[in-house]
Design a protein around this motif. Structure first.
Motif, mmCIF file in Angstrom:
data_model
loop_
_atom_site.group_PDB
_atom_site.id
_atom_site.type_symbol
_atom_site.label_atom_id
_atom_site.label_comp_id
_atom_site.label_asym_id
_atom_site.label_seq_id
_atom_site.Cartn_x
_atom_site.Cartn_y
_atom_site.Cartn_z
ATOM 1 N N VAL A 348 -2.487 68.552 9.471
ATOM 2 C CA VAL A 348 -1.590 68.202 8.356
ATOM 3 C C VAL A 348 -1.572 69.339 7.348
ATOM 4 C CG1 VAL A 348 -2.004 65.702 8.560
ATOM 5 C CG2 VAL A 348 -3.376 67.050 6.953
ATOM 6 N N ILE A 349 -0.573 69.291 6.496
ATOM 7 C CA ILE A 349 -0.477 70.284 5.427
ATOM 8 C C ILE A 349 -0.018 69.545 4.165
ATOM 9 C CG2 ILE A 349 1.892 70.903 6.098
ATOM 10 C CD1 ILE A 349 1.228 73.763 5.332
ATOM 11 N N VAL A 350 -0.594 69.924 3.021
ATOM 12 C CA VAL A 350 -0.139 69.360 1.747
ATOM 13 C C VAL A 350 0.552 70.489 0.998
ATOM 14 C CG1 VAL A 350 -0.801 68.246 -0.421
ATOM 15 C CG2 VAL A 350 -2.094 67.769 1.665
ATOM 16 N N ALA A 351 1.833 70.318 0.705
ATOM 17 C CA ALA A 351 2.586 71.343 -0.029
ATOM 18 C C ALA A 351 3.763 70.680 -0.711
ATOM 19 C CB ALA A 351 3.079 72.435 0.929
ATOM 20 N N ASP A 352 4.134 71.198 -1.874
ATOM 21 C CA ASP A 352 5.292 70.685 -2.626
ATOM 22 C C ASP A 352 5.231 69.170 -2.815
ATOM 23 O OD1 ASP A 352 6.268 73.289 -2.467
ATOM 24 O OD2 ASP A 352 7.259 72.860 -0.554
ATOM 25 N N ASP A 353 4.055 68.679 -3.136
ATOM 26 C CA ASP A 353 3.873 67.229 -3.358
ATOM 27 C C ASP A 353 4.238 66.383 -2.140
ATOM 28 O OD1 ASP A 353 2.819 67.155 -5.946
ATOM 29 O OD2 ASP A 353 4.801 67.640 -6.761
ATOM 30 N N ARG A 354 4.101 66.979 -0.956
ATOM 31 C CA ARG A 354 4.352 66.193 0.254
ATOM 32 C C ARG A 354 3.199 66.403 1.237
ATOM 33 N NH1 ARG A 354 9.881 64.689 -0.366
ATOM 34 N NH2 ARG A 354 9.616 63.299 1.389
ATOM 35 N N LEU A 355 2.897 65.369 1.983
ATOM 36 C CA LEU A 355 1.915 65.462 3.066
ATOM 37 C C LEU A 355 2.700 65.428 4.370
ATOM 38 C CD1 LEU A 355 -1.088 65.280 4.058
ATOM 39 C CD2 LEU A 355 -0.820 62.787 4.004
ATOM 40 N N ARG A 356 2.507 66.495 5.175
ATOM 41 C CA ARG A 356 3.306 66.605 6.415
ATOM 42 C C ARG A 356 2.409 66.851 7.609
ATOM 43 N NH1 ARG A 356 6.197 70.212 3.281
ATOM 44 N NH2 ARG A 356 8.300 69.536 2.789
ATOM 45 N N LEU A 357 2.903 66.481 8.783
ATOM 46 C CA LEU A 357 2.235 66.890 10.021
ATOM 47 C C LEU A 357 2.610 68.334 10.317
ATOM 48 C CD1 LEU A 357 2.964 63.894 12.464
ATOM 49 C CD2 LEU A 357 0.847 64.354 11.234
ATOM 50 N N THR A 358 1.679 69.108 10.847
ATOM 51 C CA THR A 358 2.002 70.446 11.358
ATOM 52 C C THR A 358 2.540 70.266 12.789
ATOM 53 O OG1 THR A 358 -0.165 70.648 12.335
ATOM 54 C CG2 THR A 358 0.065 71.445 10.058
ATOM 55 N N PRO A 359 3.077 71.329 13.419
ATOM 56 C CA PRO A 359 3.488 71.174 14.835
ATOM 57 C C PRO A 359 2.337 70.662 15.703
ATOM 58 C CG PRO A 359 4.404 73.185 13.932
ATOM 59 C CD PRO A 359 3.492 72.625 12.866
ATOM 60 N N LYS A 360 1.110 71.164 15.450
ATOM 61 C CA LYS A 360 -0.032 70.659 16.229
ATOM 62 C C LYS A 360 -0.290 69.186 15.896
ATOM 63 C CE LYS A 360 -4.946 71.598 16.984
ATOM 64 N NZ LYS A 360 -6.113 72.276 16.399
ATOM 65 N N GLY A 361 -0.115 68.832 14.624
ATOM 66 C CA GLY A 361 -0.323 67.446 14.203
ATOM 67 C C GLY A 361 0.645 66.491 14.869
ATOM 68 N N LYS A 362 1.879 66.991 15.170
ATOM 69 C CA LYS A 362 2.855 66.111 15.839
ATOM 70 C C LYS A 362 2.365 65.751 17.244
ATOM 71 C CE LYS A 362 6.719 67.971 13.277
ATOM 72 N NZ LYS A 362 7.658 69.078 13.228
ATOM 73 N N LEU A 363 1.649 66.677 17.865
ATOM 74 C CA LEU A 363 1.136 66.411 19.211
ATOM 75 C C LEU A 363 -0.045 65.447 19.187
ATOM 76 C CD1 LEU A 363 1.201 69.866 20.972
ATOM 77 C CD2 LEU A 363 2.250 67.762 21.775
ATOM 78 N N PHE A 364 -0.817 65.513 18.098
ATOM 79 C CA PHE A 364 -1.999 64.644 18.003
ATOM 80 C C PHE A 364 -1.797 63.617 16.888
ATOM 81 C CE2 PHE A 364 -3.427 68.663 19.818
ATOM 82 C CZ PHE A 364 -4.045 68.209 20.970
#
Ligand code: SF4
Length: 373
Positions: A348-364
């Motif tokens: 995951v990555i936290v940026a611009d007040d958002r928590l997002r999955l990374t490309p690797k996070g989408k797989l897991f």
């Protein structure tokens, strides 16, 4: 928040080898008629109160495109008699190749259907046989051409990657063909093998190779680049669209908007509680015919935690300020050590007040979601 209406039509021509949905093989027109009468009666007798309008209707299955236009019309009439449907509602039907004719497609259009979700799965005839899909790739090509001729300008393809024996080159050819046909939307899934299905048995008995998760991951990553290059935007882990053609109905599940479901195994969410109907078609019909309710489950959910993990499925991730305002809760503060661990693992990555999955996070993604469930 406008609501969505989901209508489950369980019948299929035959059962695919990987399928664990609530489906029934089409046995007789009488059985289907009884089912249509039951779903109409469930809708008309519903005690759900929709606070606002409903702006999506979704016929899912099963294979709803096996219904006659007259049956679809009766179901839609029941919906409009009971609920206020927005004039510009998105009305989708899941369709399978070789189940429709130009006449039925035209008749569905007249009834207001304006989106088709089309079960292509693969253009490889060998794989279609292995999956017991009951159609070949040419059927898919012809049905898509019929959809276009009938004026459907919002069509989604379902494709499955990671099929037994499928190579990266095979997958790439599937993407080539899908992109060349240029549907407005693509739902691309990695094959999951469910216990109790014929495919699980074939893999266990080594009649089919075990799908290779690393190869499936390569397929997923290659698809992200290919689709971006072809002008599709990824807006959810498995979903890609031309701008403006995101599925309005399915987006409701990820933003936790109310969706009211009817039919066997249908689920509903009213903003606080989740409901589920009986999963067995014969029992569902018998219960509705006896004037009772087919609901077998009702539970209150932890709305904040569901909102968090469902929001993470979206490409834009979770709006942390919006989350704090809606639930009076600081998500990062609450899960600091878990989010630090997921960040260090590159998920995951936290940026611009958002928590997002990374490309690797989408797989897991399941590992990430488990933190919030
Ligand atoms: S067409 Fe879809 S719902 Fe029907 S058996 Fe195949 S996978 Fe299941």
């Amino acid at each position: 928040m406008p609501s969505g209406i989901y209508l489950h039509i369980p019948f299929c021509k035959s059962r695919c080898s990987y399928c664990d949905f609530a489906t029934d093989v089409w046995r007789s027109n009488d059985a289907v008629e009884r089912y249509v009468r039951s779903i109409c009666s469930e809708i008309r007798g519903s005690t759900f109160e929709i606070q606002n309008t409903a702006d999506t209707i979704y016929f899912g299955g099963g294979t709803p495109s096996l219904l006659t236009a007259g049956q679809v019309e009766r179901i839609l009439n029941s919906v409009t008699a009971k609920f206020y449907i927005a004039p510009d509602a998105e009305i989708t039907m899941e369709m399978n190749p070789a189940t429709v004719t130009p006449e039925t497609l035209a008749a569905y259009r007249k009834l207001g259907l304006n989106r088709a979700s089309f079960g292509v799965q693969t253009f490889d005839d060998r794989a279609l046989k292995l999956l017991a899909r009951g159609h070949d790739a040419n059927d898919a090509r012809q049905t898509f051409a019929m959809l276009r001729e009938a004026g459907y300008d919002n069509v989604s393809f379902d494709l499955i990657a990671g099929l037994p024996g499928q190579t990266l080159a095979d997958w790439s050819r599937n993407l080539d063909e899908a992109i060349a046909m240029s549907p407005e939307h693509l739902s691309l899934y990695l094959l999951e093998i469910h216990e109790g299905t014929p495919l699980a048995e074939q893999v266990r008995s080594k009649r089919q190779p075990q799908p290779d998760p690393e190869l499936a991951a390569e397929m997923y990553e290659s698809m992200l680049d290919r689709l971006a290059g072809a002008g599709y935007e990824q807006y959810e882990i498995s979903n890609f669209s031309r701008p403006g053609f995101e599925s309005r109905h399915n987006s409701k599940y990820w933003t936790l908007d109310p969706v009211f479901g009817f039919g066997v195994s249908a689920h509903s969410f009213d903003g606080r509680q989740r409901y589920a109907n009986d999963r067995d078609t014969a029992r569902y019909v018998a219960v509705i015919e006896s004037g009772k309710n087919a609901e077998v489950m009702r539970e209150s959910i932890d709305v904040a935690s569901e909102f968090a993990f469902l929001g993470l499925r979206l490409e834009n991730g979770l709006d942390l300020k919006g989350f704090a305002a809606r639930f009076d809760s600081d998500l990062i503060g609450k899960y600091r050590s878990e989010i630090d661990r997921l960040t260090e693992a590159g998920l995951v990555i936290v940026a611009d007040d958002r928590l997002r999955l990374t490309p690797k996070g989408k797989l897991f993604s399941n590992e990430v979601f488990a933190v919030f469930v």
